[in-house]
Design a protein around this motif. Structure first.
Motif, PDB file in Angstrom:
ATOM      1  N   VAL A  97       0.854  -1.184   0.000  1.00  0.00           N
ATOM      2  CA  VAL A  97       0.000   0.000   0.000  1.00  0.00           C
ATOM      3  C   VAL A  97       0.888   1.232   0.000  1.00  0.00           C
ATOM      4  O   VAL A  97       1.864   1.297   0.757  1.00  0.00           O
ATOM      5  CB  VAL A  97      -0.907   0.027   1.247  1.00  0.00           C
ATOM      6  CG1 VAL A  97      -1.634   1.371   1.371  1.00  0.00           C
ATOM      7  CG2 VAL A  97      -1.909  -1.117   1.213  1.00  0.00           C
ATOM      8  N   LEU A  98       0.565   2.186  -0.851  1.00  0.00           N
ATOM      9  CA  LEU A  98       1.222   3.486  -0.831  1.00  0.00           C
ATOM     10  C   LEU A  98       0.262   4.469  -0.186  1.00  0.00           C
ATOM     11  O   LEU A  98      -0.857   4.659  -0.670  1.00  0.00           O
ATOM     12  CB  LEU A  98       1.583   3.931  -2.251  1.00  0.00           C
ATOM     13  CG  LEU A  98       2.350   5.248  -2.416  1.00  0.00           C
ATOM     14  CD1 LEU A  98       3.660   5.232  -1.627  1.00  0.00           C
ATOM     15  CD2 LEU A  98       2.618   5.524  -3.893  1.00  0.00           C
ATOM     16  N   GLY A  99       0.665   5.044   0.942  1.00  0.00           N
ATOM     17  CA  GLY A  99      -0.216   5.922   1.698  1.00  0.00           C
ATOM     18  C   GLY A  99       0.254   7.368   1.660  1.00  0.00           C
ATOM     19  O   GLY A  99       1.445   7.653   1.525  1.00  0.00           O
ATOM     20  N   PHE A 100      -0.711   8.279   1.794  1.00  0.00           N
ATOM     21  CA  PHE A 100      -0.407   9.712   1.769  1.00  0.00           C
ATOM     22  C   PHE A 100      -1.196  10.444   2.836  1.00  0.00           C
ATOM     23  O   PHE A 100      -2.353  10.113   3.104  1.00  0.00           O
ATOM     24  CB  PHE A 100      -0.788  10.320   0.408  1.00  0.00           C
ATOM     25  CG  PHE A 100      -0.026   9.788  -0.761  1.00  0.00           C
ATOM     26  CD1 PHE A 100       1.194  10.333  -1.120  1.00  0.00           C
ATOM     27  CD2 PHE A 100      -0.533   8.741  -1.523  1.00  0.00           C
ATOM     28  CE1 PHE A 100       1.904   9.848  -2.213  1.00  0.00           C
ATOM     29  CE2 PHE A 100       0.162   8.246  -2.611  1.00  0.00           C
ATOM     30  CZ  PHE A 100       1.385   8.803  -2.957  1.00  0.00           C
ATOM     31  N   ASP A 111       5.607   5.735  -9.607  1.00  0.00           N
ATOM     32  CA  ASP A 111       5.967   4.328  -9.791  1.00  0.00           C
ATOM     33  C   ASP A 111       7.212   3.944  -8.988  1.00  0.00           C
ATOM     34  O   ASP A 111       7.252   2.897  -8.337  1.00  0.00           O
ATOM     35  CB  ASP A 111       6.202   4.027 -11.272  1.00  0.00           C
ATOM     36  CG  ASP A 111       4.930   4.109 -12.090  1.00  0.00           C
ATOM     37  OD1 ASP A 111       3.843   3.860 -11.536  1.00  0.00           O
ATOM     38  OD2 ASP A 111       5.015   4.425 -13.298  1.00  0.00           O
ATOM     39  N   ASP A 112       8.237   4.798  -9.024  1.00  0.00           N
ATOM     40  CA  ASP A 112       9.491   4.463  -8.346  1.00  0.00           C
ATOM     41  C   ASP A 112       9.324   4.415  -6.829  1.00  0.00           C
ATOM     42  O   ASP A 112       9.963   3.602  -6.158  1.00  0.00           O
ATOM     43  CB  ASP A 112      10.577   5.470  -8.716  1.00  0.00           C
ATOM     44  CG  ASP A 112      11.066   5.302 -10.149  1.00  0.00           C
ATOM     45  OD1 ASP A 112      10.840   4.225 -10.720  1.00  0.00           O
ATOM     46  OD2 ASP A 112      11.674   6.249 -10.679  1.00  0.00           O
ATOM     47  N   ILE A 113       8.477   5.289  -6.277  1.00  0.00           N
ATOM     48  CA  ILE A 113       8.236   5.254  -4.835  1.00  0.00           C
ATOM     49  C   ILE A 113       7.506   3.968  -4.460  1.00  0.00           C
ATOM     50  O   ILE A 113       7.865   3.281  -3.498  1.00  0.00           O
ATOM     51  CB  ILE A 113       7.431   6.487  -4.369  1.00  0.00           C
ATOM     52  CG1 ILE A 113       8.226   7.764  -4.600  1.00  0.00           C
ATOM     53  CG2 ILE A 113       7.042   6.346  -2.896  1.00  0.00           C
ATOM     54  CD1 ILE A 113       7.486   9.033  -4.206  1.00  0.00           C
ATOM     55  N   HIS A 114       6.482   3.626  -5.233  1.00  0.00           N
ATOM     56  CA  HIS A 114       5.716   2.409  -4.950  1.00  0.00           C
ATOM     57  C   HIS A 114       6.589   1.164  -5.029  1.00  0.00           C
ATOM     58  O   HIS A 114       6.443   0.239  -4.218  1.00  0.00           O
ATOM     59  CB  HIS A 114       4.550   2.284  -5.927  1.00  0.00           C
ATOM     60  CG  HIS A 114       3.739   1.047  -5.734  1.00  0.00           C
ATOM     61  ND1 HIS A 114       4.051  -0.150  -6.348  1.00  0.00           N
ATOM     62  CD2 HIS A 114       2.632   0.800  -4.973  1.00  0.00           C
ATOM     63  CE1 HIS A 114       3.176  -1.070  -5.986  1.00  0.00           C
ATOM     64  NE2 HIS A 114       2.315  -0.523  -5.153  1.00  0.00           N
ATOM     65  N   ASP A 115       7.508   1.130  -5.974  1.00  0.00           N
ATOM     66  CA  ASP A 115       8.296  -0.075  -6.236  1.00  0.00           C
ATOM     67  C   ASP A 115       9.623  -0.109  -5.480  1.00  0.00           C
ATOM     68  O   ASP A 115      10.379  -1.078  -5.608  1.00  0.00           O
ATOM     69  CB  ASP A 115       8.580  -0.186  -7.738  1.00  0.00           C
ATOM     70  CG  ASP A 115       7.302  -0.351  -8.560  1.00  0.00           C
ATOM     71  OD1 ASP A 115       6.266  -0.739  -7.982  1.00  0.00           O
ATOM     72  OD2 ASP A 115       7.335  -0.069  -9.774  1.00  0.00           O
ATOM     73  N   PHE A 142       4.150   7.114   2.756  1.00  0.00           N
ATOM     74  CA  PHE A 142       4.608   5.877   3.386  1.00  0.00           C
ATOM     75  C   PHE A 142       4.154   4.684   2.549  1.00  0.00           C
ATOM     76  O   PHE A 142       3.057   4.653   2.027  1.00  0.00           O
ATOM     77  CB  PHE A 142       4.084   5.758   4.821  1.00  0.00           C
ATOM     78  CG  PHE A 142       2.596   5.993   4.970  1.00  0.00           C
ATOM     79  CD1 PHE A 142       1.707   4.940   5.112  1.00  0.00           C
ATOM     80  CD2 PHE A 142       2.079   7.295   4.976  1.00  0.00           C
ATOM     81  CE1 PHE A 142       0.338   5.161   5.244  1.00  0.00           C
ATOM     82  CE2 PHE A 142       0.713   7.519   5.104  1.00  0.00           C
ATOM     83  CZ  PHE A 142      -0.161   6.453   5.242  1.00  0.00           C
ATOM     84  N   ARG A 143       5.057   3.692   2.416  1.00  0.00           N
ATOM     85  CA  ARG A 143       4.744   2.468   1.670  1.00  0.00           C
ATOM     86  C   ARG A 143       4.963   1.285   2.606  1.00  0.00           C
ATOM     87  O   ARG A 143       6.013   1.145   3.214  1.00  0.00           O
ATOM     88  CB  ARG A 143       5.649   2.376   0.449  1.00  0.00           C
ATOM     89  CG  ARG A 143       5.148   1.484  -0.705  1.00  0.00           C
ATOM     90  CD  ARG A 143       5.429   0.007  -0.538  1.00  0.00           C
ATOM     91  NE  ARG A 143       6.703  -0.288   0.099  1.00  0.00           N
ATOM     92  CZ  ARG A 143       7.885  -0.271  -0.523  1.00  0.00           C
ATOM     93  NH1 ARG A 143       7.984   0.006  -1.797  1.00  0.00           N
ATOM     94  NH2 ARG A 143       9.008  -0.555   0.164  1.00  0.00           N
TER      95      ARG A 143
END
Length: 266
Positions: A97-100, A111-115, A142-143
């Motif tokens: 999960v990518l949270g904000f 994409d780069d933050i998620h991966d 936060f991921r």
């Protein structure tokens, strides 16, 4: 079929209206190369775009001792985000999960933050803590993976007063230090997640020019003051905290969201 990317945010109280959630949703889906599943945890869903999946803001069984510790730390409500970390919160959710937080603006590809560094909890180094040489993440982006990182929820639920006291009432200190203690923490590169007041509009240059968007920035954080509506129009609060009107912020946060979702939603 491509697996959707899981995005989460939490909205409670009245500080942020539904437009903050809708504009965040638009910014995320415009800056991901994959389909997006956008989930908002809130007690008030009125005004949210129909494509946003809503889950109820829970009353946690550990709320009373958690709030007691927060009151001592003078940080009332500051740990509420931990509810997002509960395993099984969304029954059919798979993967990270990518949270904000809601006081961020998306300005580049996510994409780069998620991966980044799969299997770890990823946060940017907190600006103040970094200057002091201390290892703490910043909670605006936060991921994590709810199943792989169940300790984020379970440890607090098992001993809420002690965990909040140890973190001095700071959710981002709790999250990042808990991840570090478990050997699964990664810093998001600092030029990807930037601060409006420190990186875009630093003193004393804010007296001479308007705010600038760093070339590599993917997310701009509006922690403290000004928030986005103030920064769009121009802001004066103190000798240090002031900014000229910000055209690129209006473009990314308002104009592109309205072009994407329509005037009624953004």
């Amino acid at each position: 079929m491509t697996q959707p990317v899981n995005i989460m945010c939490i909205k409670w109280g009245t500080l942020f209206g539904p437009e903050y959630v809708n504009r965040l949703y638009s910014g995320v889906r415009r800056n991901m190369s994959r389909p997006v599943r956008f989930i908002c945890m809130t007690e008030v869903s009125e005004g949210l775009h129909p494509d946003i999946e809503v889950i109820d803001l829970p009353v946690e069984p550990f709320l009373e001792p958690m709030n007691a510790a927060l009151a001592v730390a003078n940080r009332q409500g500051a740990m509420r985000k931990v509810s997002l970390f509960k395993p099984g919160l969304v029954p059919d959710l798979k993967g990270p999960v990518l949270g904000f937080d809601l006081d961020v603006v998306i300005t580049g590809s996510l994409d780069d933050i998620h991966d980044l560094a799969p299997g770890t909890i990823a946060m940017r180094h907190d600006w103040t803590e970094a200057r002091k040489g201390r290892p703490t993440g910043h909670g605006s982006v936060f991921r994590f993976d709810p199943e792989a990182h169940a300790f984020l929820y379970n440890d607090l639920a098992a001993n809420p007063y002690a965990e909040v006291e140890k973190a001095r009432g700071s959710e981002q200190r709790y999250t990042s230090h808990k991840a570090m203690d478990n050997g699964v923490f990664t810093y998001i590169p600092g030029d990807w997640v930037v601060s409006f007041k420190y990186d875009c509009n630093p003193f004393p240059m804010n007296y001479l020019r308007g705010p600038e968007l760093p070339e590599a920035a993917k997310v701009v954080c509006f922690h403290g003051r000004p928030k986005m509506p103030q920064a769009v129009e121009g802001y004066t609060d103190s000798f240090i905290r002031r900014s000229k009107p910000c055209a690129w912020l209006k473009d990314h946060w308002i104009d592109r969201a309205r072009a994407d979702l329509g005037e009624d939603w953004a």
